[in-house]
Design a protein around this motif. Structure first.
Motif, mmCIF file in Angstrom:
data_model
loop_
_atom_site.group_PDB
_atom_site.id
_atom_site.type_symbol
_atom_site.label_atom_id
_atom_site.label_comp_id
_atom_site.label_asym_id
_atom_site.label_seq_id
_atom_site.Cartn_x
_atom_site.Cartn_y
_atom_site.Cartn_z
ATOM 1 N N PRO A 1 0.807 -1.224 0.000
ATOM 2 C CA PRO A 1 0.000 0.000 0.000
ATOM 3 C C PRO A 1 0.838 1.271 0.000
ATOM 4 O O PRO A 1 0.313 2.343 -0.253
ATOM 5 N N VAL A 2 2.140 1.172 0.246
ATOM 6 C CA VAL A 2 2.998 2.351 0.281
ATOM 7 C C VAL A 2 3.640 2.614 -1.073
ATOM 8 O O VAL A 2 3.509 3.689 -1.642
ATOM 9 N N CYS A 3 4.325 1.603 -1.609
ATOM 10 C CA CYS A 3 5.087 1.817 -2.844
ATOM 11 C C CYS A 3 4.444 1.186 -4.078
ATOM 12 O O CYS A 3 4.868 1.451 -5.194
ATOM 13 N N GLY A 4 3.448 0.319 -3.888
ATOM 14 C CA GLY A 4 2.770 -0.306 -5.014
ATOM 15 C C GLY A 4 3.491 -1.516 -5.592
ATOM 16 O O GLY A 4 3.085 -2.062 -6.604
ATOM 17 N N GLU A 5 4.561 -1.947 -4.941
ATOM 18 C CA GLU A 5 5.310 -3.111 -5.413
ATOM 19 C C GLU A 5 4.476 -4.376 -5.205
ATOM 20 O O GLU A 5 3.816 -4.543 -4.194
ATOM 21 N N CYS B 1 5.800 -4.686 1.550
ATOM 22 C CA CYS B 1 6.963 -5.314 0.922
ATOM 23 C C CYS B 1 8.168 -5.335 1.855
ATOM 24 O O CYS B 1 9.045 -6.179 1.708
ATOM 25 N N SER B 2 8.209 -4.416 2.825
ATOM 26 C CA SER B 2 9.357 -4.357 3.733
ATOM 27 C C SER B 2 8.943 -3.724 5.057
ATOM 28 O O SER B 2 7.868 -3.120 5.167
ATOM 29 N N ASP B 3 9.818 -3.838 6.048
ATOM 30 C CA ASP B 3 9.559 -3.188 7.337
ATOM 31 C C ASP B 3 9.542 -1.670 7.178
ATOM 32 O O ASP B 3 8.790 -0.982 7.856
ATOM 33 N N ALA B 4 10.364 -1.152 6.278
ATOM 34 C CA ALA B 4 10.397 0.293 6.054
ATOM 35 C C ALA B 4 9.044 0.797 5.546
ATOM 36 O O ALA B 4 8.530 1.814 6.024
ATOM 37 N N CYS B 5 8.450 0.077 4.599
ATOM 38 C CA CYS B 5 7.128 0.466 4.081
ATOM 39 C C CYS B 5 6.056 0.312 5.162
ATOM 40 O O CYS B 5 5.167 1.144 5.273
ATOM 41 N N ARG B 6 6.158 -0.757 5.952
ATOM 42 C CA ARG B 6 5.181 -0.973 7.026
ATOM 43 C C ARG B 6 5.234 0.175 8.022
ATOM 44 O O ARG B 6 4.198 0.740 8.393
ATOM 45 N N MET B 7 6.413 0.565 8.453
ATOM 46 C CA MET B 7 6.554 1.658 9.422
ATOM 47 C C MET B 7 6.122 2.992 8.824
ATOM 48 O O MET B 7 5.498 3.809 9.491
ATOM 49 N N LYS B 8 6.438 3.211 7.544
ATOM 50 C CA LYS B 8 6.048 4.462 6.882
ATOM 51 C C LYS B 8 4.524 4.585 6.845
ATOM 52 O O LYS B 8 3.969 5.636 7.112
ATOM 53 N N TRP B 9 3.835 3.473 6.518
ATOM 54 C CA TRP B 9 2.378 3.514 6.443
ATOM 55 C C TRP B 9 1.783 3.785 7.831
ATOM 56 O O TRP B 9 0.931 4.640 7.988
ATOM 57 N N TRP B 10 2.237 3.045 8.854
ATOM 58 C CA TRP B 10 1.673 3.218 10.198
ATOM 59 C C TRP B 10 1.968 4.598 10.769
ATOM 60 O O TRP B 10 1.125 5.182 11.442
ATOM 61 N N ASN B 11 3.161 5.132 10.502
ATOM 62 C CA ASN B 11 3.494 6.457 11.016
ATOM 63 C C ASN B 11 2.713 7.566 10.318
ATOM 64 O O ASN B 11 2.499 8.625 10.894
ATOM 65 N N SER B 12 2.273 7.318 9.093
ATOM 66 C CA SER B 12 1.487 8.331 8.389
ATOM 67 C C SER B 12 -0.019 8.137 8.590
ATOM 68 O O SER B 12 -0.814 8.954 8.141
ATOM 69 N N HIS B 13 -0.447 7.069 9.269
ATOM 70 C CA HIS B 13 -1.861 6.791 9.518
ATOM 71 C C HIS B 13 -2.101 6.528 11.005
ATOM 72 O O HIS B 13 -2.749 5.555 11.374
ATOM 73 N N LEU B 14 -1.581 7.395 11.858
ATOM 74 C CA LEU B 14 -1.709 7.202 13.301
ATOM 75 C C LEU B 14 -3.159 7.217 13.781
ATOM 76 O O LEU B 14 -3.491 6.626 14.806
ATOM 77 N N ASP B 15 -4.032 7.881 13.015
ATOM 78 C CA ASP B 15 -5.438 7.922 13.390
ATOM 79 C C ASP B 15 -6.107 6.554 13.265
ATOM 80 O O ASP B 15 -7.136 6.300 13.879
ATOM 81 N N LYS B 16 -5.518 5.647 12.511
ATOM 82 C CA LYS B 16 -6.099 4.316 12.312
ATOM 83 C C LYS B 16 -5.525 3.272 13.268
ATOM 84 O O LYS B 16 -5.949 2.127 13.255
ATOM 85 N N VAL B 17 -4.545 3.676 14.079
ATOM 86 C CA VAL B 17 -3.923 2.752 15.022
ATOM 87 C C VAL B 17 -4.862 2.538 16.199
ATOM 88 O O VAL B 17 -5.362 3.491 16.790
ATOM 89 N N ASN B 18 -5.107 1.287 16.537
ATOM 90 C CA ASN B 18 -5.974 0.953 17.660
ATOM 91 C C ASN B 18 -5.167 1.082 18.949
ATOM 92 O O ASN B 18 -4.325 0.265 19.262
ATOM 93 N N ARG B 19 -5.438 2.126 19.705
ATOM 94 C CA ARG B 19 -4.685 2.382 20.925
ATOM 95 C C ARG B 19 -5.412 1.861 22.171
ATOM 96 O O ARG B 19 -5.091 2.240 23.275
#
Length: 129
Positions: free
Chosen positions: A52-56, A70-88
Motif C-alpha cells: 500500500p505504500v510503494c505499489g510493489e 513489501c518491507s519493514d520500512a514500508c510498514r513503518m512508513k504507512w503506520w506512522n502516516s496513519h496514526l489515526d487508524k492505530v488501535n490504541r
C-alpha cells in the motif's frame, strides 16, 4: 500517470475496490464508479497483492501468513502516516509497585513494575542494575 490510469492498472492486477482506494488514498466509491463506467474487471493474475505504500507486487510464501507490505520500512512508513487508524485500546495505565510512578503498558494488563530495575528492587530488596 493519473489516478484513473492507476486505478485501471491496479484493478487489472486483481485488486479490489477497497485495496485500490487505500493505496491511492481516495474513496472506494470513486474507484468503483471508474471501474464500472469503464467495464474494468478484476484481473486473474497470480500476484494479487501490492504494497500500500510503494505499489510493489508482494511475493507471498506458501504456508505463511500473507504479507501486507513489501518491507519493514514500508510498514513503518504507512503506520506512522496513519496514526489515526492505530488501535490504541491496548494501552493500559498502571502504578508501579516499587516507585509508585504511573506508567502505561502496551497489551499487558497484568504489568506491575515500570521497569526491570524496579522489579529487582522490589523483589530482591535493592537496585541491581
Amino acid at each position: 500517470m493519473n489516478k484513473k490510469e492507476e486505478i485501471i492498472k491496479l484493478r487489472r492486477n486483481g485488486l479490489g475496490y477497497k485495496r485500490i482506494a487505500m493505496i491511492l488514498d481516495i474513496s472506494p466509491n470513486t474507484v468503483k464508479s471508474i471501474c464500472q463506467r469503464g467495464e474494468i474487471d478484476k484481473g486473474l493474475t497470480a500476484a494479487t497483492n501490492v504494497c500500500p505504500v510503494c505499489g510493489e507486487i508482494l511475493k507471498q510464501t506458501k504456508g505463511k501468513r500473507q504479507k501486507k507490505y513489501c518491507s519493514d520500512a514500508c510498514r513503518m512508513k504507512w503506520w506512522n502516516s496513519h496514526l489515526d487508524k492505530v488501535n490504541r485500546q491496548s494501552y493500559t495505565s498502571h502504578q508501579c509497585l516499587n516507585c509508585q510512578k504511573m506508567f502505561q503498558s502496551y497489551a499487558n494488563s497484568e504489568r506491575k513494575y515500570c521497569c526491570h530495575s524496579c522489579y529487582i528492587a522490589s523483589r530482591f530488596g535493592g537496585n541491581h542494575d
